[in-house]
Design a protein around this motif. Sequence first.
Motif, PDB file in Angstrom:
ATOM      1  N   SER A  87      -2.200   1.856  -2.999  1.00 37.23           N
ATOM      2  CA  SER A  87      -1.171   0.876  -2.639  1.00 37.23           C
ATOM      3  C   SER A  87      -1.717  -0.417  -2.045  1.00 37.23           C
ATOM      4  O   SER A  87      -1.065  -1.455  -2.131  1.00 37.23           O
ATOM      5  N   LYS A  88      -2.861  -0.347  -1.395  1.00 44.33           N
ATOM      6  CA  LYS A  88      -3.296  -1.489  -0.584  1.00 44.33           C
ATOM      7  C   LYS A  88      -4.350  -2.310  -1.335  1.00 44.33           C
ATOM      8  O   LYS A  88      -4.008  -3.292  -1.975  1.00 44.33           O
TER       9      LYS A  88
ATOM     10  N   ARG B  72       3.442   3.812  -6.580  1.00 44.01           N
ATOM     11  CA  ARG B  72       3.353   5.015  -5.762  1.00 44.01           C
ATOM     12  C   ARG B  72       2.308   6.010  -6.258  1.00 44.01           C
ATOM     13  O   ARG B  72       2.602   6.927  -7.030  1.00 44.01           O
TER      14      ARG B  72
ATOM     15  N   TYR C 190       4.076   9.218  10.614  1.00 41.02           N
ATOM     16  CA  TYR C 190       3.506  10.487  11.096  1.00 41.02           C
ATOM     17  C   TYR C 190       4.533  11.365  11.830  1.00 41.02           C
ATOM     18  O   TYR C 190       4.746  12.508  11.441  1.00 41.02           O
TER      19      TYR C 190
ATOM     20  N   ASP D 140      -7.090   9.500   7.570  1.00 35.98           N
ATOM     21  CA  ASP D 140      -6.240   8.629   6.755  1.00 35.98           C
ATOM     22  C   ASP D 140      -6.939   7.283   6.607  1.00 35.98           C
ATOM     23  O   ASP D 140      -6.987   6.483   7.546  1.00 35.98           O
TER      24      ASP D 140
ATOM     25  N   GLY E 184       2.108   8.245  -3.701  1.00 38.41           N
ATOM     26  CA  GLY E 184       1.695   7.542  -2.487  1.00 38.41           C
ATOM     27  C   GLY E 184       0.978   8.516  -1.568  1.00 38.41           C
ATOM     28  O   GLY E 184       1.234   9.730  -1.609  1.00 38.41           O
ATOM     29  N   SER E 185       0.061   7.984  -0.736  1.00 38.83           N
ATOM     30  CA  SER E 185      -0.660   8.901   0.152  1.00 38.83           C
ATOM     31  C   SER E 185       0.286   9.473   1.198  1.00 38.83           C
ATOM     32  O   SER E 185       0.038  10.531   1.768  1.00 38.83           O
ATOM     33  N   VAL E 186       1.413   8.795   1.424  1.00 41.59           N
ATOM     34  CA  VAL E 186       2.373   9.328   2.394  1.00 41.59           C
ATOM     35  C   VAL E 186       2.955  10.653   1.886  1.00 41.59           C
ATOM     36  O   VAL E 186       3.199  11.575   2.662  1.00 41.59           O
TER      37      VAL E 186
ATOM     38  N   CYS F 131      -6.380   7.999  11.980  1.00 42.66           N
ATOM     39  CA  CYS F 131      -6.055   6.859  11.121  1.00 42.66           C
ATOM     40  C   CYS F 131      -7.095   5.767  11.358  1.00 42.66           C
ATOM     41  O   CYS F 131      -7.132   5.167  12.435  1.00 42.66           O
TER      42      CYS F 131
ATOM     43  N   THR G  85      -5.353   5.644  -0.829  1.00 41.49           N
ATOM     44  CA  THR G  85      -4.163   5.177  -1.551  1.00 41.49           C
ATOM     45  C   THR G  85      -4.515   4.068  -2.538  1.00 41.49           C
ATOM     46  O   THR G  85      -5.475   3.319  -2.325  1.00 41.49           O
TER      47      THR G  85
ATOM     48  N   PHE H  11       0.505   5.099  12.334  1.00 38.16           N
ATOM     49  CA  PHE H  11       1.445   4.944  11.217  1.00 38.16           C
ATOM     50  C   PHE H  11       2.796   5.601  11.558  1.00 38.16           C
ATOM     51  O   PHE H  11       2.859   6.772  11.929  1.00 38.16           O
TER      52      PHE H  11
ATOM     53  N   ALA I 116      -6.211   4.719   4.473  1.00 38.81           N
ATOM     54  CA  ALA I 116      -5.409   3.847   3.604  1.00 38.81           C
ATOM     55  C   ALA I 116      -6.007   2.439   3.509  1.00 38.81           C
ATOM     56  O   ALA I 116      -5.875   1.771   2.492  1.00 38.81           O
ATOM     57  N   TYR I 117      -6.664   2.003   4.593  1.00 35.61           N
ATOM     58  CA  TYR I 117      -7.154   0.617   4.651  1.00 35.61           C
ATOM     59  C   TYR I 117      -8.678   0.528   4.592  1.00 35.61           C
ATOM     60  O   TYR I 117      -9.257  -0.496   4.952  1.00 35.61           O
TER      61      TYR I 117
ATOM     62  N   ASN J  20      -3.384   1.821  11.561  1.00 32.60           N
ATOM     63  CA  ASN J  20      -2.170   1.021  11.408  1.00 32.60           C
ATOM     64  C   ASN J  20      -1.305   1.306  12.629  1.00 32.60           C
ATOM     65  O   ASN J  20      -0.992   2.467  12.855  1.00 32.60           O
TER      66      ASN J  20
END
Length: 351
Positions: free
Chosen positions: A214-215, A223, A110, A182, A81-83, A151, A212, A107, A184-185, A155
Motif C-alpha cells: 500500500s505504501k 488492498r 491494533y 509491522d 492489505g497487511s491489516v 511497529c 504491505t 497504528f 508497513a513503512y 505509525n
Amino acid sequence: MVHQRAKIEALPAYVQGKSLPDAVKLSSNENPYPPLESVLQATHERLSRFNLYPDMGAIELRERIAARHGVRLEEVSVGAGSVEVLSQLINASADEGDEVIFAWRSFEAYPILIQVAGAEPVRVPLTADERHDLDAMAAAVTERTRLILICTPNNPTGTTVHADELERFMAKVPEDVLVVIDEAYVHFDNDPKSVDGLDFFRRYPNIAVLHTFSKAYGLAGLRVGYAIAPERVTTNLRRVAVPFGVNDLAQTAAIASLDAEDELNARVELLVAERARVLAAMREQGWKPVDSLGNFIWLRTGEHTPAVDEALRAGGVIARAYGVDGLRVTIGDPAMNDTFLAALATITPVA
Ligand SMILES: Cc1ncc(COP(=O)(O)O)c(C=O)c1O
C-alpha cells in the motif's frame, strides 16, 4: 432488537483519513504518485477476467515474494492489505481473554482488531522521545500474552526500533509468544540501526514480519499485504482467512510492482528527500518534530491539536489529528508539501 455482541458495539470504528475537495490530503500515509504505467498495463490486461475467481492460494505472487526475500513459499501468506493479515494473526493466536501487547500510540487498528478477536489490548506508552519502550513492553508480558506487536517505523511517530534493542527484548520474551514486526513503512527507513525484520525472522522461531504493497508500492486502493512467518503460523492464517480475499487485480498489480521495484524505489527516494526538506523547514519555522523514518511526520501538539488541525485545514491541508495527542502529516509530492509548509507557517509553533 436483534442480538449483537456487546463488545463489538462498544468499539470505536476505524476512522479513515479525511478528504475534502480542493484540499491537499495528507491524512492517510498514501503514496502521492499515480500508478506506474507498467502496473496499469498489467492490471488492464486482467480486467476481462473478473467473472472468474482469483487464485485462492495466490501462488505466483507468494512465489515472487518468497524469492524476493529468500524465504520459502510456505512462509508467505497474503491478505487484503497487511491489516487483514494482522487480523488473521490475532485470530490465529489469541483466544478470548488472552493479551496482545503493543506500544501506544501506534497504528489505530491494533486495539480494534484485538478486541474484535475477543482478546485484551495491552497498551504500553511510548518513551518521552516517542519510541517503543521495550523494557516496559517486556515487563508487561504475562502468562496470558500471546502476541506482541512491534511497529517500526512506528505509525504515527515515525520512530524505529533498533536491532540491538530488539535483540535484548527477544531474550526476555518467551518462545511461545509470537512477536509481529509491522514494517508497513520499512522502505522509507534509511537508518542502518533499525531492525531488519527478515533478519530476525531467520534467527528466531517466534517472529512474523508484516509488509504491505500500500505504501512504497502505491497499491493502497487494491488492498494487498503479506506476512512472512513460520509455516505453522501461515497455515493457520489461511485457516482463518476469508477465502479469495486477495483479488486477481491486486495479485497482478503486486507482481507487476515487484517487476518495477527500481522505478518504485526512485519514488521512495524522492519522498525520503522531501521528508528531510519538510523536517528542516518545520524546524526553521520553530516546530520541534522528532526525526521520522516513515512517509509522515508527527507533531505532539497536545491540547492544541484541534486548533492546529483547524488552522491547517484553513490553509488547504488535511492532516490526521489524534484527539489531544498530536497530528500526523503525510509526506506528499513537493507541491503538496509546500502547501503544508505554507499553512504551518501561519500557526504559532506549539510542538
Ligand atoms: C503500521 C501500519 N501497519 C499496517 C497498515 C495497513 O496497511 P494496509 O492494510 O493497507 O496494508 C498501516 C496502514 O496505514 C499501518 O500504518
